[in-house]
Design a protein around this motif. Structure first.
Motif, PDB file in Angstrom:
ATOM      1  N   THR A  58       2.824  57.955  17.609  1.00  0.00           N
ATOM      2  CA  THR A  58       2.674  58.875  18.738  1.00  0.00           C
ATOM      3  C   THR A  58       1.223  58.925  19.201  1.00  0.00           C
ATOM      4  O   THR A  58       0.949  58.922  20.403  1.00  0.00           O
ATOM      5  CB  THR A  58       3.174  60.283  18.364  1.00  0.00           C
ATOM      6  N   ILE A  61       0.628  55.868  21.175  1.00  0.00           N
ATOM      7  CA  ILE A  61       1.266  55.976  22.489  1.00  0.00           C
ATOM      8  C   ILE A  61       0.403  56.814  23.432  1.00  0.00           C
ATOM      9  O   ILE A  61       0.209  56.450  24.596  1.00  0.00           O
ATOM     10  CB  ILE A  61       2.687  56.564  22.352  1.00  0.00           C
ATOM     11  N   ARG A  88       5.383  50.189  21.982  1.00  0.00           N
ATOM     12  CA  ARG A  88       5.124  51.287  21.039  1.00  0.00           C
ATOM     13  C   ARG A  88       6.264  52.308  21.052  1.00  0.00           C
ATOM     14  O   ARG A  88       6.587  52.890  20.016  1.00  0.00           O
ATOM     15  CB  ARG A  88       3.789  51.969  21.353  1.00  0.00           C
ATOM     16  N   LEU A  89       6.879  52.518  22.204  1.00  0.00           N
ATOM     17  CA  LEU A  89       8.028  53.420  22.263  1.00  0.00           C
ATOM     18  C   LEU A  89       9.198  52.867  21.444  1.00  0.00           C
ATOM     19  O   LEU A  89       9.913  53.624  20.796  1.00  0.00           O
ATOM     20  CB  LEU A  89       8.461  53.669  23.705  1.00  0.00           C
ATOM     21  N   LEU A  92       8.436  53.688  17.886  1.00  0.00           N
ATOM     22  CA  LEU A  92       8.705  55.099  17.610  1.00  0.00           C
ATOM     23  C   LEU A  92      10.203  55.351  17.494  1.00  0.00           C
ATOM     24  O   LEU A  92      10.649  56.079  16.602  1.00  0.00           O
ATOM     25  CB  LEU A  92       8.104  55.980  18.710  1.00  0.00           C
ATOM     26  N   HIS A  93      10.985  54.739  18.353  1.00  0.00           N
ATOM     27  CA  HIS A  93      12.448  54.893  18.310  1.00  0.00           C
ATOM     28  C   HIS A  93      12.983  54.394  16.970  1.00  0.00           C
ATOM     29  O   HIS A  93      13.829  55.046  16.342  1.00  0.00           O
ATOM     30  CB  HIS A  93      13.062  54.117  19.479  1.00  0.00           C
ATOM     31  N   VAL A 125      12.206  59.874  24.015  1.00  0.00           N
ATOM     32  CA  VAL A 125      11.681  58.510  24.024  1.00  0.00           C
ATOM     33  C   VAL A 125      12.528  57.634  24.950  1.00  0.00           C
ATOM     34  O   VAL A 125      11.994  56.820  25.711  1.00  0.00           O
ATOM     35  CB  VAL A 125      11.627  57.935  22.587  1.00  0.00           C
ATOM     36  N   LEU A 128      11.553  58.506  28.450  1.00  0.00           N
ATOM     37  CA  LEU A 128      10.241  57.929  28.738  1.00  0.00           C
ATOM     38  C   LEU A 128      10.364  56.431  29.022  1.00  0.00           C
ATOM     39  O   LEU A 128       9.733  55.899  29.938  1.00  0.00           O
ATOM     40  CB  LEU A 128       9.292  58.141  27.557  1.00  0.00           C
ATOM     41  N   TRP A 129      11.160  55.759  28.211  1.00  0.00           N
ATOM     42  CA  TRP A 129      11.387  54.324  28.385  1.00  0.00           C
ATOM     43  C   TRP A 129      11.888  54.046  29.805  1.00  0.00           C
ATOM     44  O   TRP A 129      11.379  53.165  30.502  1.00  0.00           O
ATOM     45  CB  TRP A 129      12.386  53.831  27.343  1.00  0.00           C
ATOM     46  N   MET A 150       5.089  62.924  28.248  1.00  0.00           N
ATOM     47  CA  MET A 150       4.147  62.604  27.174  1.00  0.00           C
ATOM     48  C   MET A 150       3.642  63.885  26.500  1.00  0.00           C
ATOM     49  O   MET A 150       3.520  63.940  25.277  1.00  0.00           O
ATOM     50  CB  MET A 150       2.965  61.794  27.716  1.00  0.00           C
ATOM     51  N   LEU A 153       6.336  65.047  24.321  1.00  0.00           N
ATOM     52  CA  LEU A 153       6.425  64.189  23.135  1.00  0.00           C
ATOM     53  C   LEU A 153       5.394  64.595  22.086  1.00  0.00           C
ATOM     54  O   LEU A 153       5.710  64.708  20.897  1.00  0.00           O
ATOM     55  CB  LEU A 153       6.236  62.720  23.527  1.00  0.00           C
TER      56      LEU A 153
END
Length: 164
Positions: A58, A61, A88-89, A92-93, A125, A128-129, A150, A153
């Motif tokens: 995070t 990101i 990076r997402l 995180l996922h 996420v 955001l993607w 963000m 997040l």
């Protein structure tokens, strides 16, 4: 072979437990079995390391997003930075999915809360993607939406880490 189904190249040694293909939704089974199994020391260490990885990812990101904000006017650099942000997402996922999988084990009293937060963050996420993909494809309003998400997040990840 009893409880196993022969699988293709992806299965471990060609066999996969039949419960993997049962009619029950995997999220339902996780919900039913949350914190039911005793955790080994190795599983506990992996659980807490995953939380640390979520925090580091995070932070990465957010740093990449700040770089993107500084390079909004430079189209090529901006697109490269957003591609990096998408990568990076995905990381995180993946970390969130693993944390949710560890919710089967009795690790501490906060397993239920962390699992719920991880599921909320996972949804964020995904959103955001989609927003970043839309921005890459030319959505002029996407970056403002990304900034709001963000901040959310960062807040939710902070909550996930602070639950003790």
């Amino acid at each position: 072979m009893g409880n196993c189904i022969v699988a293709g190249a992806r299965g471990s040694l060609g066999f996969v437990p039949s419960r993997m293909y049962s009619g029950k939704n995997s999220s339902e089974s996780i919900q039913e079995e949350t914190a039911l199994k005793p955790a080994t020391k190795k599983q506990m260490v992996r659980y807490y390391r995953r939380i640390q990885e979520i925090e580091k990812t995070t932070t990465g990101i957010v740093n990449i997003f700040n770089d993107a904000a500084e390079n909004v006017d430079k189209t090529d650099e901006f697109n490269i930075i957003l591609q990096s942000l998408l990568t990076r997402l995905l990381d995180l996922h993946k970390d969130l999915n693993i944390l949710i999988q560890f919710s089967f084990y009795k690790i501490d009293f906060s397993v239920h809360e962390r699992k719920d937060l991880a599921e909320k963050i996972k949804l964020l996420v995904s959103n955001l993607w989609n927003d970043i993909k839309g921005t890459l494809e030319g959505n002029p309003f996407g970056f403002a939406e990304i900034e709001i998400k963000m901040e959310n997040l960062v807040k939710q990840t902070g909550d996930l880490i602070k639950i003790v």
